[in-house]
Design a protein around this motif. Structure first.
Motif, PDB file in Angstrom:
ATOM      1  N   LEU B  25       1.554   1.328   3.165  1.00 22.36           N
ATOM      2  CA  LEU B  25       2.240   0.039   3.096  1.00 22.36           C
ATOM      3  C   LEU B  25       3.474   0.218   2.232  1.00 22.36           C
ATOM      4  O   LEU B  25       3.375   0.494   1.027  1.00 22.36           O
ATOM      5  N   ILE B  26       4.624   0.031   2.854  1.00 23.85           N
ATOM      6  CA  ILE B  26       5.889   0.276   2.150  1.00 23.85           C
ATOM      7  C   ILE B  26       6.422  -1.056   1.625  1.00 23.85           C
ATOM      8  O   ILE B  26       6.595  -2.014   2.383  1.00 23.85           O
ATOM      9  N   ILE B  27       6.673  -1.093   0.317  1.00 21.44           N
ATOM     10  CA  ILE B  27       7.147  -2.318  -0.326  1.00 21.44           C
ATOM     11  C   ILE B  27       8.670  -2.285  -0.409  1.00 21.44           C
ATOM     12  O   ILE B  27       9.262  -1.328  -0.951  1.00 21.44           O
ATOM     13  N   VAL B  43      -0.224  -4.801  -8.286  1.00 16.23           N
ATOM     14  CA  VAL B  43      -0.641  -4.636  -6.886  1.00 16.23           C
ATOM     15  C   VAL B  43      -2.123  -4.923  -6.813  1.00 16.23           C
ATOM     16  O   VAL B  43      -2.934  -4.308  -7.507  1.00 16.23           O
ATOM     17  N   LEU B  71       8.652   0.085  -6.599  1.00 14.58           N
ATOM     18  CA  LEU B  71       7.456   0.344  -7.379  1.00 14.58           C
ATOM     19  C   LEU B  71       7.644   1.650  -8.144  1.00 14.58           C
ATOM     20  O   LEU B  71       8.057   2.656  -7.568  1.00 14.58           O
ATOM     21  N   ASP B  73       5.463   3.588  -9.104  1.00 13.40           N
ATOM     22  CA  ASP B  73       4.458   4.564  -8.667  1.00 13.40           C
ATOM     23  C   ASP B  73       3.823   4.019  -7.396  1.00 13.40           C
ATOM     24  O   ASP B  73       4.157   2.917  -6.934  1.00 13.40           O
ATOM     25  N   SER B  74       2.910   4.773  -6.834  1.00  9.64           N
ATOM     26  CA  SER B  74       2.213   4.304  -5.637  1.00  9.64           C
ATOM     27  C   SER B  74       0.748   4.048  -5.971  1.00  9.64           C
ATOM     28  O   SER B  74       0.204   4.560  -6.946  1.00  9.64           O
ATOM     29  N   VAL B  75       0.131   3.219  -5.162  1.00  7.72           N
ATOM     30  CA  VAL B  75      -1.294   2.921  -5.326  1.00  7.72           C
ATOM     31  C   VAL B  75      -2.015   3.436  -4.084  1.00  7.72           C
ATOM     32  O   VAL B  75      -1.595   3.161  -2.955  1.00  7.72           O
ATOM     33  N   ARG B  76      -3.080   4.154  -4.329  1.00 10.37           N
ATOM     34  CA  ARG B  76      -3.811   4.732  -3.194  1.00 10.37           C
ATOM     35  C   ARG B  76      -5.271   4.322  -3.336  1.00 10.37           C
ATOM     36  O   ARG B  76      -5.887   4.516  -4.383  1.00 10.37           O
TER      37      ARG B  76
END
Lengths: 384, 226
Positions: B25-27, B43, B71, B73-76
């Motif tokens: 999912l790209i913000i 998030v 963002l 960083d990313s959330v996985r």
């Protein structure tokens, strides 16, 4: 001839330079489409003997590693008959040297097999070949001795009129009548173990221990047992004499047959396997080295089998030496990988089976989990 | 033996490896300048039938330019049921940690391989007026987690413009310079240039003096003070 002589000389130098009075067995091996180089083997053996080595010739070697009458029956007799015919043809072409060489090889072969087990005709024909050689050499006494030997080997045999001229047949018949009229000799054969088949002059006569009456003269004896290597004797009986021969039959050679060794040696990838097969042969024959001679194209390969453990090794000079018309190869045995005395944890089989079980359990658990849990996915939230 | 080990490792690797679809999912930032002043993003991923998962993504500085609305960083999140809807909420807060400036919400009906996009939007039609200033010169060596609260008031303390509870603000309070949305007391059109303000920090274990800042500029919808 020159090529063969140089080969023999080179091989002789190689072997004798690294071994002092070694016991050597010479084994001619066939290769695909090529007969065993018997003549070269015999030349090599003769030269090695002349230089002080103790050599078991090819005929003796083959005879000793055979079991029972294996390789000494009718097929063997047919091969010898073919060689005799070839020698006669050579003599007809006035190639006396070749005929003499073939006759010598025949003598070794026939004596080594104790006359074989393929009938007496081959012995008679061999003696008549020798007689013909002696006659053409103007050696009448020797010719007469060979005629007597032929009669002694086959006193009941009628010569083939297509192969023998009438005067030779008449001479054979007259001499036979004379010897048969003489007092027979008695030959007693005892073997250890007993109950071996006793073949005299290529014909089965009795089971040991036994006594038989024979026409005076030379006789070849072969005692064979299915579980033992054959025993052979070469005796000369005088009229009216009684002679006893005791033959000890050694345990049969249990290694790979010559045919199997030939097939292994012919395959470069299995040559080391062939070396390992020659090793027990060396132990059985109680020799330091086995020299296998294999025809290979227009060259000859000499395979020097490694000695049995604890014996002197054929030196590395043999491996590195180059020989004209011959390739010398020091075979190396396949290392022994006996695992019988290893503890269970040192055996690869244990770990193989254990690893397989663990892998199976892990796989089963994972597969079970995968089959019982619903499919899932992954979501990643990020900026471009 | 090697074969068995190899098979085992391959089997474990195959079974232990990631299975199922992987959705990204790209913000994307909002089309206006509402993202400016965002100190960090929160998030929240709410899979149906599972507890929501929240992550705070805070950088070292607030967003001060529209193109920087990303963002940090990313959330996985793994192990999500692929056949159940998932709600993803992204909220951008200022340094108070309570005042949202941008927000976005996406509902993913089921996970299928591929990329999805979510564009953030202004959190409210009217956002608090933004005041940006550096606090380090007042705090010196005081660590952020030692500060309980911060207040901004007009000179002489006649009017308190903002109270920040650092415990509520969480990590959003830390990016420097601090970007704070002032709900009332500052002219949203930039008329309060040269206004003097008093900044007070409460840090019981550290002697922190009150600070005085003066609004110097009105640039791109935000006040800057020093």
């Amino acid at each position: 001839v020159g090529k063969g002589a140089s080969l023999v000389l080179a091989a002789l130098l190689l072997v004798s330079s690294v071994a002092k009075a070694d016991r050597i067995a010479v084994v001619p091996l066939a290769s695909p489409g090529r007969e065993p180089p018997l003549a070269t083997a015999d030349q090599l053996a003769a030269d090695l003997i002349g230089r002080g080595h103790r050599v078991i010739t090819s005929a003796d070697t083959i005879a000793r590693i055979s079991v029972g009458n294996q390789g000494a029956g009718s097929d063997w007799a047919a091969e010898q008959m073919a060689a005799i015919r070839a020698a006669r043809a050579a003599l007809t072409r006035l190639d006396r040297a070749l005929a003499s060489s073939m006759a010598r090889r025949l003598a070794n072969e026939i004596a080594g097999f104790g006359g074989g087990a393929g009938g007496s005709e081959v012995l008679v024909e061999w003696c008549l070949l020798e007689r013909q050689l002696a006659s053409t050499g103007s050696d009448t006494a020797r010719a007469r001795a060979w005629l007597d030997a032929a009669v002694a080997f086959g006193p009941s045999l009628e010569l083939d009129p297509l192969s023998h001229p009438e005067d030779e047949r008449d001479l054979f018949a007259r001499r036979r009548a004379a010897l048969q009229s003489s007092v027979p000799a008695t030959l007693s054969i005892e073997t250890t173990p007993a109950a071996a088949e006793v073949w005299v002059d290529g014909v089965r006569r009795c089971a040991s221990p036994c006594s038989i009456k024979l026409v005076p003269g030379r006789h070849l004896v072969r005692a064979s047992s299915p579980a033992h290597a054959p025993g052979v004797a070469d005796v000369v009986l005088q009229a009216g004499n009684s002679v006893t021969r005791r033959l000890g039959l050694s345990a049969a050679y249990s290694g790979a047959s010559l045919g199997a060794i030939e097939s292994m040696v012919a395959d470069p990838s299995r040559r080391a396997e062939g070396a390992s097969a020659l090793d027990p042969m060396a132990r059985f024959l109680d020799v330091d080295h086995v020299v296998a001679i294999v025809p290979e194209g227009d060259r000859t390969r000499l395979l020097l089998a490694p000695p049995a453990a604890g014996r002197a090794r054929v030196g590395p000079a043999v491996v590195t030496a180059s020989v004209s018309a011959a390739t010398v190869e020091q075979l190396r045995p396949i290392p022994s990988r006996s695992t019988e005395n290893q503890p269970w944890y040192a055996k690869s089989t244990t770990w193989l089976v254990g690893g397989g079980i663990v892998a199976g359990i892990v796989a089963g658990v994972l597969i079970y989990q995968a089959s019982t849990s619903p499919p899932t996915g992954t979501l990643t939230v990020s900026s471009p | 033996m090697k074969i068995v080990l190899g098979v085992t490792v391959a089997l474990l690797a195959a079974c232990g490896s990631e299975r199922g679809p992987n959705v990204r999912l790209i913000i994307e930032g909002p089309s206006d300048d509402s993202c400016i002043g965002v100190a960090g993003f929160e998030v929240t991923i709410s899979p149906t039938g599972q507890s929501p998962q929240t992550r705070e993504l805070v950088g070292t500085a607030p967003v001060l330019a529209t193109q920087d609305c990303k963002l940090p960083d990313s959330v996985r999140l793994e192990g999500l049921a692929i056949d159940k809807p998932i709600t993803v909420t992204v909220t951008g807060y200022d340094a108070t940690g309570t005042s949202a400036r941008v927000v976005g919400r996406s509902e993913i009906s089921n996970l299928q391989d591929g990329n999805l996009r979510l564009q953030l939007e202004r959190a409210a039609p009217t956002l608090p007026t933004l005041l940006v200033f550096h606090r380090n010169r007042f705090l010196e060596n005081v660590p952020w987690d030692a500060i309980q609260s911060m207040s901004i008031a007009t000179q002489m303390g006649s009017k308190t413009l903002l109270n920040v509870d650092c415990k509520q603000a969480k990590g959003f309070f830390e990016p420097e310079p601090g970007a704070f949305g002032i709900p009332t007391g500052l002219d949203p059109a930039g008329a309060d240039i040269n206004t003097a303000l008093i900044v007070q920090f409460v840090a019981p274990d550290y002697p922190v003096k009150d600070g005085r800042i003066t609004i110097r500029a009105w640039v791109e919808g935000r006040y800057t003070a020093n």
